[in-house]
Design an enzyme around this catalytic site. Structure first.
Site, short mmCIF file in Angstrom:
data_model
loop_
_atom_site.label_atom_id
_atom_site.label_comp_id
_atom_site.label_asym_id
_atom_site.label_seq_id
_atom_site.Cartn_x
_atom_site.Cartn_y
_atom_site.Cartn_z
N ALA A 53 37.24 40.80 11.63
CA ALA A 53 36.32 40.00 10.82
C ALA A 53 36.08 38.68 11.53
CB ALA A 53 36.88 39.75 9.42
N VAL A 55 36.13 35.74 10.38
CA VAL A 55 36.99 34.64 9.94
C VAL A 55 38.44 34.75 10.43
CG1 VAL A 55 35.67 34.08 7.89
CG2 VAL A 55 37.49 35.78 7.74
N TYR A 56 38.81 35.87 11.04
CA TYR A 56 40.19 36.03 11.49
C TYR A 56 40.47 35.13 12.68
CZ TYR A 56 40.34 40.42 8.76
OH TYR A 56 40.29 41.38 7.77
N SER A 57 41.51 34.31 12.66
CA SER A 57 42.32 34.04 11.48
C SER A 57 42.27 32.54 11.20
CB SER A 57 43.77 34.45 11.71
OG SER A 57 43.90 35.83 11.91
#
Length: 339
Positions: A53, A55-57
């Site tokens: 994803a 947004v990781y991390s």
């Protein structure tokens, strides 16, 4: 590796390894070199389905890890793909929705400009993910969770444009309720948009809300040909056998969080039943957990994470040894939160 190692996602033309590799830990609990080792071990085991994803991390610093504003996992995967030259052998899945980058700019809260499921943000976020991954298309692009401020029609129209432009092959969603999935299907059919082919919910033996998956999400997904690819099937490591009642917590960045969130008396009973089932079948608790999940007809491919190749091999070691019906029934019964 036989063809039985790969499964169809719902009724779509997307086929993936029967267990996907989650990469939330890349750049958080493990560095790039260790991430490469895990990716190599996964591919050596026949895996092809890598899930990440944008947004990781981004929470890494809050959990004692190195600071980042998101995108680190995608960057690590991109460097690994470039090093190995294996893009055509992989199914790459990533997600969009979460806030990226610094929240404040020149004293203004700009978070709303860098998150969500609007046409503008989806278009920009997709280009950013393509760049970080170093690829020309994303195989499965997923809405990470709902955006109540944006009409589903706008979200699906943006996803459809990306598919038609050749930048995305399939679209999916994560953390959606049953009624929102139905709403999205109606909008797609009514307007001629791309349909979600997958749903990624949290689903494991310790989750008291797993009944919602079984009673609501699973029937909707089965009826409409949507594959379920559950995340956190090992409950952050709680279902791997590392946690034992009355013993010290294992050395893990998530140990205290796991204790506070999950370790109730009932869940200790679940863990102990799982360990007994695993020992009876000569397999690890992690492998027994995955086999329990794969016994559910609505599950396409659980997504697991690992900090070390040995953890990954342990989980994948007995995929060809399904649990007996009585073992599945025992796990179902002990984890039934309606009791």
């Amino acid at each position: 590796m036989s063809n039985d190692a790969y499964v169809q996602v719902g009724t779509s033309g997307l086929f993936v390894h029967r267990v996907g590799l989650g990469t939330m830990q890349f750049g958080w609990s493990i560095d790039a070199a260790a991430s490469f080792d895990v990716l190599d071990a996964y591919v050596e085991a026949g895996g092809n389905f890598v899930d990440t994803a944008d947004v990781y991390s981004s929470w890494s610093a809050d959990m004692g890890g190195p600071p980042n504003n998101g995108g680190v996992s995608e960057e690590i995967i991109g460097r690994w793909i470039a090093r190995r030259g294996n893009r055509d052998d992989l199914v790459i899945a990533t997600k969009v929705r979460g806030a990226m980058g610094e929240r404040f700019s020149q004293g203004r809260d700009t978070r709303h400009q860098r998150e969500g499921l609007s046409r503008g943000w989806i278009t920009r976020a997709c280009e950013d993910s393509l760049r970080r991954l170093g690829v020309d298309h994303i195989d499965l692009y997923q809405a990470h969770w709902i955006d109540p401020l944006v009409p589903i029609e706008e979200t699906l129209a943006a996803f459809t444009d990306l598919v038609r432009a050749g930048k995305v092959r399939y679209i999916g969603c994560s953390n959606y309720s049953a009624w929102r999935i139905v709403e999205s299907l109606w909008a797609a059919d009514h307007h001629g948009y791309e349909r979600y082919v997958s749903l990624q919910p949290e689903y494991h033996l310790l989750d008291p809300t797993r009944g919602d998956v079984e009673r609501e999400l699973a029937p909707v997904c089965e009826r409409h040909g949507i594959g379920i690819i559950p995340y956190s099937p090992l409950a952050g490591g709680l279902l791997t056998g590392k946690y034992r009642r009355g013993e010290p917590l294992p050395d893990s960045v998530r140990a205290e969080e796991n204790r506070d969130k999950w370790l109730t008396d009932k869940n200790w009973d679940v863990i102990e039943t799982l360990v007994a089932v695993a020992e009876r079948n000569g397999m690890s608790p992690a492998s027994a957990t995955i086999n329990w999940l794969r016994s559910k007809p609505w599950v396409s491919a659980p997504i697991i994470g690992a900090n070390h190749p040995d953890q990954l091999r342990d989980t994948l070691s007995d995929l060809d040894s399904p649990l007996a019906p009585e073992d599945i029934a025992a796990l179902d019964a002990v984890s039934d939160f309606r009791r």
